[in-house]
Scaffold this motif. Structure first.
Motif, PDB file in Angstrom:
ATOM      1  N   ILE A  43       0.838  -1.200   0.000  1.00  0.00           N
ATOM      2  CA  ILE A  43       0.000   0.000   0.000  1.00  0.00           C
ATOM      3  C   ILE A  43       0.873   1.252   0.000  1.00  0.00           C
ATOM      4  CG2 ILE A  43      -1.658   1.331   1.355  1.00  0.00           C
ATOM      5  CD1 ILE A  43      -2.845  -1.368   2.273  1.00  0.00           C
ATOM      6  N   ARG A  44       1.902   1.250   0.844  1.00  0.00           N
ATOM      7  CA  ARG A  44       2.798   2.420   0.893  1.00  0.00           C
ATOM      8  C   ARG A  44       3.479   2.643  -0.451  1.00  0.00           C
ATOM      9  NH1 ARG A  44       3.979   0.155   6.057  1.00  0.00           N
ATOM     10  NH2 ARG A  44       5.883  -0.810   5.248  1.00  0.00           N
ATOM     11  N   ALA A  45       3.916   1.546  -1.103  1.00  0.00           N
ATOM     12  CA  ALA A  45       4.569   1.674  -2.411  1.00  0.00           C
ATOM     13  C   ALA A  45       3.599   2.210  -3.454  1.00  0.00           C
ATOM     14  CB  ALA A  45       5.132   0.324  -2.845  1.00  0.00           C
ATOM     15  N   PHE A  46       2.355   1.753  -3.398  1.00  0.00           N
ATOM     16  CA  PHE A  46       1.330   2.241  -4.326  1.00  0.00           C
ATOM     17  C   PHE A  46       1.090   3.733  -4.125  1.00  0.00           C
ATOM     18  CE2 PHE A  46      -3.344   3.102  -4.558  1.00  0.00           C
ATOM     19  CZ  PHE A  46      -3.445   3.164  -5.939  1.00  0.00           C
ATOM     20  N   GLU A  47       0.936   4.159  -2.890  1.00  0.00           N
ATOM     21  CA  GLU A  47       0.687   5.571  -2.623  1.00  0.00           C
ATOM     22  C   GLU A  47       1.895   6.432  -2.970  1.00  0.00           C
ATOM     23  OE1 GLU A  47      -0.595   5.514   1.432  1.00  0.00           O
ATOM     24  OE2 GLU A  47      -2.674   5.009   0.908  1.00  0.00           O
ATOM     25  N   ALA A  48       3.104   5.916  -2.712  1.00  0.00           N
ATOM     26  CA  ALA A  48       4.318   6.668  -3.024  1.00  0.00           C
ATOM     27  C   ALA A  48       4.544   6.794  -4.524  1.00  0.00           C
ATOM     28  CB  ALA A  48       5.528   6.009  -2.371  1.00  0.00           C
ATOM     29  N   SER A  49       3.992   5.859  -5.308  1.00  0.00           N
ATOM     30  CA  SER A  49       4.191   5.905  -6.758  1.00  0.00           C
ATOM     31  C   SER A  49       3.489   7.098  -7.390  1.00  0.00           C
ATOM     32  CB  SER A  49       3.663   4.614  -7.397  1.00  0.00           C
ATOM     33  OG  SER A  49       2.236   4.581  -7.402  1.00  0.00           O
ATOM     34  N   GLY A  50       2.460   7.620  -6.706  1.00  0.00           N
ATOM     35  CA  GLY A  50       1.709   8.737  -7.251  1.00  0.00           C
ATOM     36  C   GLY A  50       0.770   8.363  -8.374  1.00  0.00           C
ATOM     37  N   ARG A  51       0.661   7.089  -8.692  1.00  0.00           N
ATOM     38  CA  ARG A  51      -0.222   6.660  -9.776  1.00  0.00           C
ATOM     39  C   ARG A  51      -1.679   6.765  -9.343  1.00  0.00           C
ATOM     40  NH1 ARG A  51       2.056   4.244 -14.113  1.00  0.00           N
ATOM     41  NH2 ARG A  51       4.227   3.558 -13.927  1.00  0.00           N
ATOM     42  N   ARG A  52      -2.505   7.195 -10.251  1.00  0.00           N
ATOM     43  CA  ARG A  52      -3.940   7.265 -10.006  1.00  0.00           C
ATOM     44  C   ARG A  52      -4.647   6.520 -11.136  1.00  0.00           C
ATOM     45  NH1 ARG A  52      -1.997   8.331  -6.059  1.00  0.00           N
ATOM     46  NH2 ARG A  52      -2.212  10.159  -4.696  1.00  0.00           N
ATOM     47  N   TYR A  53      -5.589   5.704 -10.774  1.00  0.00           N
ATOM     48  CA  TYR A  53      -6.290   4.890 -11.757  1.00  0.00           C
ATOM     49  C   TYR A  53      -7.778   5.199 -11.693  1.00  0.00           C
ATOM     50  CZ  TYR A  53      -2.015   2.022 -11.562  1.00  0.00           C
ATOM     51  OH  TYR A  53      -0.715   1.575 -11.590  1.00  0.00           O
ATOM     52  N   ILE A  86     -10.802  -3.736 -14.302  1.00  0.00           N
ATOM     53  CA  ILE A  86     -10.115  -2.891 -13.311  1.00  0.00           C
ATOM     54  C   ILE A  86      -8.617  -2.844 -13.595  1.00  0.00           C
ATOM     55  CG2 ILE A  86     -11.847  -3.380 -11.530  1.00  0.00           C
ATOM     56  CD1 ILE A  86      -9.831  -5.303 -10.255  1.00  0.00           C
ATOM     57  N   PRO A  87      -7.951  -1.776 -13.147  1.00  0.00           N
ATOM     58  CA  PRO A  87      -6.497  -1.706 -13.308  1.00  0.00           C
ATOM     59  C   PRO A  87      -5.781  -2.567 -12.274  1.00  0.00           C
ATOM     60  CG  PRO A  87      -7.323   0.279 -12.246  1.00  0.00           C
ATOM     61  CD  PRO A  87      -8.530  -0.525 -12.602  1.00  0.00           C
ATOM     62  N   PHE A  88      -4.631  -3.124 -12.675  1.00  0.00           N
ATOM     63  CA  PHE A  88      -3.757  -3.882 -11.789  1.00  0.00           C
ATOM     64  C   PHE A  88      -2.495  -3.037 -11.567  1.00  0.00           C
ATOM     65  CE2 PHE A  88      -5.131  -8.424 -13.291  1.00  0.00           C
ATOM     66  CZ  PHE A  88      -6.451  -8.093 -13.064  1.00  0.00           C
ATOM     67  N   HIS A  89      -2.200  -2.703 -10.321  1.00  0.00           N
ATOM     68  CA  HIS A  89      -0.994  -1.918 -10.056  1.00  0.00           C
ATOM     69  C   HIS A  89       0.257  -2.784 -10.085  1.00  0.00           C
ATOM     70  CE1 HIS A  89       1.486   1.359  -8.611  1.00  0.00           C
ATOM     71  NE2 HIS A  89       1.926   0.584  -7.637  1.00  0.00           N
ATOM     72  N   HIS A  90       0.240  -3.902  -9.381  1.00  0.00           N
ATOM     73  CA  HIS A  90       1.386  -4.825  -9.405  1.00  0.00           C
ATOM     74  C   HIS A  90       0.866  -6.253  -9.412  1.00  0.00           C
ATOM     75  CE1 HIS A  90       5.391  -6.437  -8.797  1.00  0.00           C
ATOM     76  NE2 HIS A  90       4.925  -7.187  -7.810  1.00  0.00           N
ATOM     77  N   SER A  91       1.257  -7.007 -10.441  1.00  0.00           N
ATOM     78  CA  SER A  91       0.877  -8.414 -10.573  1.00  0.00           C
ATOM     79  C   SER A  91       2.145  -9.251 -10.615  1.00  0.00           C
ATOM     80  CB  SER A  91       0.069  -8.649 -11.850  1.00  0.00           C
ATOM     81  OG  SER A  91      -1.108  -7.878 -11.851  1.00  0.00           O
ATOM     82  N   GLN A  92       2.131 -10.370  -9.885  1.00  0.00           N
ATOM     83  CA  GLN A  92       3.333 -11.203  -9.849  1.00  0.00           C
ATOM     84  C   GLN A  92       2.960 -12.648  -9.533  1.00  0.00           C
ATOM     85  OE1 GLN A  92       6.236  -9.976  -6.926  1.00  0.00           O
ATOM     86  NE2 GLN A  92       7.898 -11.083  -7.935  1.00  0.00           N
TER      87      GLN A  92
END
Length: 292
Positions: A99-109, A225-231
């Motif tokens: 969650i922190r990495a997602f918020e720090a990325s600044g990406r908005r979907y 829906i958008p995927f922020h990180h898939s692995q």
């Protein structure tokens, strides 16, 4: 099944009456007659642990799991209580860090929700059985998504490791178990909240592929829906040969040997939903995905 249940009943009675010798005889018979019985293995582990024989209890767990990985998956929880980590413990991810990495990325979907983390780590064993770790973190961005995310359906037989709602201020709300429901309810989910689900699931070898493994298709993109990180990470014994069935613009595999295992790693970031064309072909044919 009836005979096994009868032995378990007699065993419980003997233990309650303090007949240690009789209980041990019944336990030995139970393990001899029904080596695939999870309840029998658990009784043996419990007996050894109660005596303070931790090493012996862990030996029973590891022997039972090597013999019957799929039916004995619940013993991983007991092993952890005795100080032994899960085979996939080193591959667990920190949902709060995601969650922190997602918020720090600044990406908005755009969209009703965002799949912040879509992660699977799978350990394949020599008999074709497997243990899977599934971990998702989703962000609610609409009332519609709240209705969907607040009711969590956990696969039958799965061992839940984490299930909670996470507020923007960092508060973590655990799930409510309500009798008679097929889903688990998360309290007070509102737009802007995150929902985290992490669980372990065991699978038997494929019926039509004796001794082999046939994986589910793992998707790196959707139409909705958008995927922020898939692995997806697949852990194999080094001598096991494998094939991949990629479709669409699936990520390339990164392969390495680590801790005596072959590690296959597939990952992608910032996957926006595909636009569905008129008269489309089946989604599974065009969405980026991989099946081992």
């Amino acid at each position: 099944a009836g005979r096994c249940a009868g032995l378990l009943g007699k065993l419980a009675l003997g233990k309650n009456q303090g007949d240690a010798a009789g209980a041990q005889r019944l336990l030995d018979e139970l393990r001899l007659r029904y080596p695939r019985s999870y309840a029998g293995a658990l009784e043996q582990v419990d007996t050894l642990a109660a005596r303070g024989q931790k090493t012996q209890a862990l030996a029973v767990i590891n022997g039972a799991f090597r013999a019957e990985p799929a039916s004995m998956v619940g013993l991983h929880r007991v092993a952890k209580l005795l100080g032994q980590p899960s085979p996939l413990e080193a591959y667990r991810k920190d949902g709060l860090a995601a969650i922190r990495a997602f918020e720090a990325s600044g990406r908005r979907y755009d969209g009703p929700q965002v799949l912040v983390l879509d992660y699977m780590a799978m350990r394949l064993f020599e008999d074709g059985s497997s243990l899977e770790l599934i971990h998702t973190v989703q962000k609610a961005q609409s009332d519609e998504s709240v209705d969907h995310l607040a009711e969590v359906e956990v696969p039958e037989g799965a061992q839940v490791l984490t299930l909670r709602a996470i507020k923007p201020d960092g508060r973590k709300l655990e799930a409510d178990n309500i009798a008679g429901k097929n889903t688990v309810s998360l309290p007070s989910v509102t737009p802007g909240d995150y929902v985290e689900l992490e669980y372990l699931q065991a699978k038997s070898p494929a019926d039509g592929f004796p001794g082999g493994y046939l994986g589910e298709r793992f998707y790196f993109k959707s139409f909705e829906i958008p995927f922020h990180h898939s692995q997806m990470i697949v852990l194999l014994p080094p001598e096991v040969q494998y094939q991949l069935d990629p479709r669409g613009a699936a990520p390339q595999v990164r392969e390495e040997l680590k801790d005596g295992l072959r590690v296959l790693d597939f990952a992608t970031d910032a996957s926006l939903p595909l636009v569905e064309e008129p008269n489309p072909v089946a989604a599974r044919a065009v969405l980026p995905s991989t099946r081992p």
